[in-house]
Design an enzyme around this catalytic site. Structure first.
Site, PDB file in Angstrom:
ATOM      1  N   ASP A 410       0.861  -1.159   0.000  1.00  0.00           N
ATOM      2  CA  ASP A 410       0.000   0.000   0.000  1.00  0.00           C
ATOM      3  C   ASP A 410       0.908   1.222   0.000  1.00  0.00           C
ATOM      4  OD1 ASP A 410      -2.263   1.622   0.589  1.00  0.00           O
ATOM      5  OD2 ASP A 410      -1.596   1.676   2.670  1.00  0.00           O
ATOM      6  N   PHE A 545     -17.850  14.385   3.215  1.00  0.00           N
ATOM      7  CA  PHE A 545     -17.019  13.817   2.156  1.00  0.00           C
ATOM      8  C   PHE A 545     -17.316  12.328   2.018  1.00  0.00           C
ATOM      9  CE2 PHE A 545     -13.261  11.752   0.530  1.00  0.00           C
ATOM     10  CZ  PHE A 545     -12.893  12.583  -0.511  1.00  0.00           C
ATOM     11  N   ARG A 602      -0.886  15.927  -3.292  1.00  0.00           N
ATOM     12  CA  ARG A 602      -2.321  15.705  -3.485  1.00  0.00           C
ATOM     13  C   ARG A 602      -3.006  17.057  -3.589  1.00  0.00           C
ATOM     14  NH1 ARG A 602      -3.523  10.498  -0.148  1.00  0.00           N
ATOM     15  NH2 ARG A 602      -4.486  11.746   1.481  1.00  0.00           N
ATOM     16  N   ASP A 799      -6.700  -2.255   3.774  1.00  0.00           N
ATOM     17  CA  ASP A 799      -5.674  -3.210   3.335  1.00  0.00           C
ATOM     18  C   ASP A 799      -5.912  -4.598   3.906  1.00  0.00           C
ATOM     19  OD1 ASP A 799      -4.235  -1.189   1.982  1.00  0.00           O
ATOM     20  OD2 ASP A 799      -3.418  -0.527   3.898  1.00  0.00           O
TER      21      ASP A 799
END
EC number: 7.6.2.1
Lengths: 1129, 314
Positions: A410, A545, A602, A799
């Site tokens: 990850d 969100f 980001r 994960d």
């Protein structure tokens, strides 16, 4: 209403015998009445332990023990030993001795493990909560007593004992904040509230609540955390309930003093229990192969025993007339060729019973357990930064750590720290943040905040030009308003609890610029401190969100009663919702964000929309309707939200960056050098991902890069085809593939192509990958390449699937909670620890455990086969020439300790050498140590040595007198042979060991010494034993010393030459690097960083490195560190 | 706690990590090889100093060959130094056969009475007196090997029972030189402690047992041999023998035809490691030579392959 007629609990028949509870999805939908507990549904007790009590433990665990192949085999031997005509021990099941001891050890281990679960279950079941039942005084009870329908009270900072419906809170508005870390690993607080139409419960007293009769209908138990709908009926008023009104077991109550709630799901029906990952025990390659060897050796044993039986029958037929002293009558079984064959076959199986090593499983388990402890204790696997030790949860996979072919990693939180720092922004056609112009002194005057890495003086200059207005003001205002952060005051200091680390970085940046979000008052008001000026904004709506909408919005009313919608979200989504004006600004901002993204940051777009009252009012009506809908509520709400999020005006763009963890680059480089294929899976877009790939050494310019990002089958197929052609006979490739392309490429027709190319790539970057796809990728590789070992490493709840799907799952204990760590086989504190875990611990354990398995076969061959070889002297008539007591002690005492010490403490190379010489790892990937060839070598080695042992001993002891003219006899010579088996198999430990410590040598001496002691004991004290007197006559003379010398010379010393030959050939071309460069670099790194912060124009090493051409050249191992690249500058 | 931790560390984590080089290994093998060869030579010399005389198939030396009769023959011996051990040797007799080797009762031999079930369990197929050889059925063999006729019930449990006891070797020997008897000392031929401890006569031995378990020839016989050709000590000559024609007189009781084998007499002196053993000397030399060859092979490989052969660790 008749409250006894609850129909919540049904039973189904299993095997048409026992009644059991059906699985959750087959249960009834529930109906309860508050304060009327349904006693038919089991209480709130949970049991995660495998065995419920000591009484069930013994029979159930025994069954489990005997379902192990080796143990079952010995059970079979026990039965054979009790058949008089076959038994070689007069019908006594002597093998029971060692067998029961080994099984007992195994059982103790299981018991201890299960007991720990018992304890934690008990701890959980015995927690206290406050129960209020009608007609009873409110009292403190233990968790396990709760029934559905019960009313309970939970205090602040307590855990919720069951899934409950909130009916009263200490908060006036009926809001509750809970910490769901135990549930989903999320560290942010979540808001829950009382059902809107039940607000009036807030005023009721505890007594009134306990007399409340409210019918609650809700769905059958399910494991989905956010799926829980229902309705409540009170005074013929219908109220809809959503997951927002329920608190789930395991959550912790925060920010409110107490709540009252009604238990809706309890015990194993609660969501946390339904979500419990049932960790399937993984079996290692070593174990599976070992079982094959056990079967193979068993078949071999059966065969040679059958041969022995046949040879004996044949021999007897020939010698029939010469054996009158045996008094074989026509009626005796031995007279008949076939019958004799089968009896002798059985005899031989019993004599050679120990061919299958009885102590193998136990010694392997003990060794693996201690190897796990050593990993845990090793300073090299300790993450000092996070104060986390590595924890081994599946010690049986330790050997497999040495054979990893593929690593799936990850990105966020695993390779990076998951600490977002605010880096750059773009407002009003200007981008800020790439320069470092503020001095430390100036920074110290600003608000001290975390998660901000921004020193661009230009921004502050521009901001100060027109304070309180302009685009920069808008920008900061948006940051301080558009979020779902919760504040906490500790010791007068303000702390933020943000829903994501991105948000934390943004809101901290606003605070850094003196736009401080002070508090939100009961979700109705937002208080912002703008440069000392307190402003109140009325919060009308929050659209939270979510990963599908990829944006969040707030609607606020400012002090001038203007209604404003602020939306922030992913650029790709927001762009389509924008008002088509100010195109130049949009273009510039877009380009800036692209640039930010290309250096691995980001990005988010910030927008706003001023809502005319009319439009807002109209919209609000439809939105409130959607919120109240009973069916399909979520969809309706989303649609309604989308309606208002239109015609957005651009405010600006932000960029936050995640820091790489320490030594990630070096670790990845070393793993690749070790021959492991590294796949990084990220949600980033391709450019960001590639850039990240360079920054963490996954990609470099010596690798041929293939990018697969097609959108349909044909393109992808072509791209793969091309890549396959280009990569012919070349393994220096890297593949970059997008998530969508990956889904398509995983279709059966193309997946073979994908695997073909992936196999030739030492690095793969998969971008835009969803959590589910991560697991699919791992499964795909496992399906297509069944013989490889996969390792998945991740830190978050998302994960977990990947971690459980891979052969070995590694969890990083990090910011995102413990979920991944709990589901993993090994949990570590930082990614860099993986290097030591695999290259050193994994490799060494693989080597030692392989040898341990071989050795267990070997020592038993050395024990039993001398009898078979010697049988040429008596027509294979199946004589066991060992004393039973000594024989049964062989595996138990004489040869058990040294191999365990070897497995735990031996070290071919030190940790430092192995972690700096990745090529040593290849023995595991190539299966060089544990394969059939070497297994056969050990078997053959044991077989030949057994022959030598037997032949030499009998030839020296039985040909002529040994002492005072006296001859020995069969039993004495047998005892000597057993003694040599003990000597030789202990010497073998010396030969295969690389390191020797006082403890190991003492273990060896003790093993031999105990043999001698026991031999003396039997030979002096047990007059009925056949070897009575043997010690004094056979041990203490020159003949014995000469024979010992000869036996050791003919077995061990020849062995030594073979071992050395193999070793020297193996390492003939290996240049061992003593990587002493590593430590100085680390120091240098820290110094340079400090220096940088003072002098250099860039605060951000990561940023800088990406602008550098570091990754352009091939990188020499041992020299990969961020600091060096800045030195090049 | 810290002390015990320190102790464990000292015990297991202070590691010695020897990495033998090619050179030292070659030296090691050469030295061991030389030692082995040298030992082999020494053993050969010692073996040559041990005198061993075997008189093959001595029963055939009488004519006619008759059993249960006394018989004698002449045999020329060289000078032999005392002590000289007198063995009988049987060929093709499988004392190590499964059926044979387990057919005895240790409890019974140690002087205790055993139950019928035990007798069946341990002594099968020789359980009762009637299962014994005819000569054993009504006799009592004393410790001094003297046969006393005694009545015995055929259906009583034989004592000692079992195949080993039943096949007891009962030839007896005397040796003389020119009419002068040479003493064959038949005491102390069994292992010290066997007599009286492992083999003990029953309380009323004479009436219940057909042989006294403390009879040393019996004890020697009961120690079953591991190989089908074996020798057992029968007596000890405690005087030097001069060269001469010796008369061997023996009672020819044991018929080798029943096992299609042979019975021999062996006279042997003894050396520092016991009787003559050619195997030891050959084996030492062979192993020594192999080790020298290994050293040579390593040496050649080292010279040929140069530095790329061997471990470069440290």
């Amino acid at each position: 209403m008749n409250f006894d007629s609850y129909k919540n609990e049904t039973k189904i028949k299993k095997w048409s015998l026992i009644q059991v509870r059906p699985p959750a999805n087959q249960m009834n939908d529930r109906q309860i009445v508050s304060n009327i507990p349904d006693m038919a549904v089991p209480d709130n007790k949970i049991t995660t332990s495998k065995y419920s009590s000591i009484i069930t433990f013994i029979p159930l665990n025994l069954i489990e023990q005997f379902s192990k192949l080796v143990n079952f085999y010995f059970l079979f031997i026990v039965i054979m030993q009790m058949i008089p005509s076959i038994s070689i021990t007069n019908g006594q099941p002597v093998i029971m001795g060692p067998l029961s001891i080994f099984i007992f050890i195994s059982m103790i281990k299981d018991f201890v493990e299960d007991n720990q679960k018992h304890k934690s279950d008990n701890d959980e079941n015995n927690r206290k909560t406050y129960l209020i039942r009608a007609n009873e005084a409110p009292k403190e009870v233990i968790w396990s007593q709760l029934r559905i329908g019960d009313l309970i009270k939970v205090q602040k900072d307590e855990q919720i004992p069951a899934d409950i419906l909130i009916i009263q809170t200490s908060d006036k508005k009926g809001n509750v904040f809970i910490d769901t870390k135990n549930l989903d690993g999320d560290t942010i607080l979540k808001l829950k509230n009382i059902p809107k139409n039940l607000q009036y419960f807030q005023e009721q007293s505890q007594n009134a609540l306990s007399e409340l009769r409210m019918t609650i209908n809700y769905e059958r138990p399910n494991p989905y955390l956010y799926q829980l709908t229902g309705s409540a009926e009170i005074n013929s008023q219908q109220v809809s309930l959503s997951h927002k009104n329920f608190l789930l077991r395991g959550c912790v109550l925060r920010n409110v003093d107490y709540i009252y709630g009604i238990v809706c799901y309890n015990g194993h029906d609660s969501k946390i229990m339904l979500n419990q990952v049932k960790i399937q025990p993984k079996s290692s390659h070593l174990e599976r192969t070992m079982n094959q060897y056990v079967i193979a050796i068993f078949l071999f044993q059966i065969t040679i025993c059958g041969l022995g039986g046949y040879l004996n029958s044949y021999w007897q037929q020939i010698h029939n007339s010469q054996l009158s002293y045996l008094d074989i009558l026509n009626t005796d079984l031995e007279y008949n060729f076939i019958k004799n064959l089968f009896i002798k076959w059985g005899n031989w199986i019993l004599i050679l019973a120990n061919f299958v090593p009885i102590s193998l499983i136990v010694s392997l388990e003990i060794v693996q357990y201690f190897q796990g402890i050593l990993i845990n204790m090793d300073q090299g696997t300790y993450s000092a930064e996070n104060d986390i030790r590595s924890v081994v949860q599946s010690s049986n996979l330790i050997g497999q750590l040495g054979q990893v072919d593929y690593i799936f990693s990850d990105k966020t939180g695993t390779l990076t720290k998951n600490q977002m720092d605010f880096k750059c922004l773009s407002v009003n056609e200007k981008s800020y943040g790439k320069e470092v112009t503020l001095t430390t002194e100036e920074v110290s005057k600003l608000s001290q905040v975390s998660n901000v890495d921004f020193r661009d003086k230009a921004f502050f200059d521009d901001l100060n030009q027109n304070p309180g207005m302009g685009p920069l003001h808008e920008f900061l205002l948006c940051l301080s308003l558009c979020h779902t952060t919760i504040t906490e005051k500790k010791n007068g200091q303000l702390f933020y609890q943000a829903s994501s680390s991105d948000e934390l970085a943004l809101i901290n940046f606003a605070r850094y610029c003196d736009y401080t979000f002070e508090r939100s008052e009961s979700s109705k008001n937002i208080v912002v401190n703008i440069r000392g000026d307190i402003k109140n904004y009325q919060l009308l709506h929050v659209f939270e969100f979510d990963s599908i909408r990829k944006r969040m919005s707030v609607i606020v009313q400012d002090e001038s009663n203007q209604i404003i919608l602020y939306t922030k979200g992913a650029d790709s989504i927001i762009r389509n919702l924008m008002k088509p004006n100010a195109l130049q600004l949009q273009e510039k901002t877009w380009n800036d964000l692209q640039e930010f993204a290309s250096i691995g940051l980001r990005t988010l777009l910030l927008t706003k929309r001023i809502l005319p009252l009319q439009i807002y009012k109209e919209w609000e009506i439809s939105y409130l309707q959607a919120c109240a809908a009973v069916e399909n509520r979520d969809n309706l709400m989303t649609n309604s939200q989308t309606k208002i999020e239109q015609e957005l005006e651009l405010i600006g763009g932000t960029a936050v960056g995640d820091q790489l963890q320490e030594d990630v680059g070096q670790t990845i480089q070393y793993l690749k050098d070790a021959g492991i294929k590294v796949w990084v899976m990220t949600g980033d877009k391709i450019e960001t991902a590639i850039n990240f790939g360079y920054s963490c050494q996954l990609l470099n310019n010596s690798l041929q890069q293939f990018i697969v990002d097609g959108s349909n089958e044909e393109i992808i197929s072509n791209q793969l085809e091309k890549a396959i052609q280009k990569s012919q006979n070349n393994n220096n490739n890297a593949l970059v593939i997008s998530g969508n392309a990956l889904i398509i490429a995983m279709k059966p027709e193309i997946s073979s192509k994908l695997m073909q190319i992936a196999e030739r790539c030492e690095a793969v970057v998969a971008c835009r990958v969803s959590p589910k796809q991560k697991q699919e990728i791992v499964s795909l590789v496992r399906q297509n390449k069944p013989n490889v070992t996969t390792l998945a490493i991740g830190d978050g709840a998302n994960d977990v699937n990947m971690i459980t799907a891979a052969h070995i799952g590694i969890g990083i204990k990090g910011v995102e909670g413990q979920q991944a760590a709990r589901a993993s086989d090994y949990s570590i504190g930082e990614f860099r620890i993986l290097k030591r875990l695999i290259l050193y611990h994994g490799r060494e354990s693989y080597r030692k455990n392989s040898n341990l398995i071989y050795y267990n076969f070997y020592k038993n061959i050395l024990l039993v086969l001398p009898q078979y070889w010697w049988a040429v002297n008596n027509g294979f008539s199946a004589v066991m020439f060992y004393d039973q007591l000594l024989y049964q002690s062989y595996n138990l005492i004489f040869t058990s300790l040294p191999i365990i010490f070897y497995g735990i403490f031996d070290e071919e190379f030190s940790g430092d050498i192995l972690t700096s010489n990745p090529s040593f790892y290849k023995i595991g990937i190539k299966h060089k140590l544990f394969n059939t060839k070497i297994f056969l070598y050990w078997v053959l080695n044991g077989t030949i040595q057994a022959a030598f042992l037997s032949y030499i001993t009998f030839q020296t002891y039985e040909i002529s007198s040994i002492y005072n003219g006296m001859m020995t006899g069969l039993w004495t010579t047998g005892a000597i042979v057993l003694g040599y088996s003990v000597f030789i198999s202990n010497i073998k430990i010396i030969l295969i060991s690389n390191t020797y410590s006082i403890g190991v040598i003492m273990g060896l001496l003790a093993s031999v010494f105990i043999y001698i002691l026991l031999f003396i004991f039997v030979s002096e004290k047990m007059a009925n034993s056949d070897i009575f007197n043997s010690y004094s006559i056979s041990f203490s003379n020159l003949r014995f010393n000469l024979t010992s010398l000869l036996v050791i010379g003919a077995t061990s010393i020849l062995d030594f030459s073979l071992i050395k030959l193999v070793q020297w050939s193996q390492y003939a071309h290996v240049e061992i690097q003593h990587d002493k460069v590593y430590m100085p670099i680390k120091k240098q790194h820290i110094e340079l960083q400090d220096e940088q912060q003072l002098n250099q124009p860039f605060p951000n090493t990561q940023f800088q490195m990406n602008n550098q051409s570091v990754s352009k050249g091939s990188i020499k191992k041992g020299q990969i560190n961020l600091a060096l690249s800045s030195e090049d500058n | 706690m810290s002390d015990s931790k320190g102790f464990l560390h000292w015990l297991f984590f202070k590691k010695w990590h020897p990495v033998p080089s090619v050179g030292s290994t070659i030296a090691l093998f050469s030295i061991i090889g030389v030692i082995f060869v040298a030992l082999g030579i020494v053993i050969t010399v010692i073996n040559n100093n041990i005198q061993e005389v075997t008189i093959y198939k001595y029963d055939q030396k009488c004519s006619p060959v008759e059993y249960n009769k006394k018989c004698s023959f002449m045999y020329k011996l060289d000078n032999m130094k005392a002590p000289i051990y007198f063995y009988y040797e049987l060929e093709n007799f499988y004392q190590n056969h499964r059926r044979y080797v387990k057919s005895k009762s240790s409890t019974q031999l140690s002087g205790e009475e055993i139950s019928l079930s035990d007798a069946e369990k341990y002594c099968d197929p020789i359980i009762y007196n009637k299962d014994l050889e005819v000569w054993q059925q009504d006799v009592y063999v004393t410790e001094q090997n003297i046969l006393i006729p005694t009545e015995r019930k055929p259906d009583d449990i034989a004592s000692p029972c079992g195949l080993i006891a039943k096949s007891f070797f009962n030839d007896t020997y005397t040796l003389s030189l020119e009419e002068k008897n040479i003493v064959l000392n038949q005491t102390g031929i069994s292992w010290p402690n066997d007599k009286g401890k492992k083999y003990k006569r029953a309380p009323n031995s004479e009436s219940t047992q057909w042989i006294d378990p403390e009879n040393e020839h019996f004890i020697v016989w009961m120690r079953t041999a591991g190989l089908p050709t074996f020798r057992k000590l029968w007596g000890r000559i405690e005087q030097d023998l001069e060269e001469g024609e010796y008369t061997f007189e023996f009672e020819n009781n044991y018929n080798p035809q029943m096992f299609a084998g042979a019975k021999n007499i062996v006279l042997s002196t003894s050396g520092p490691f016991g009787g003559k053993n050619l195997f030891l000397s050959i084996a030492f030399i062979v192993v020594g030579v192999i080790q020298l060859l290994i050293a040579l092979a390593f040496l050649i490989k080292k010279i040929r392959a140069g530095n790329s052969f061997g471990q470069k660790n440290e």
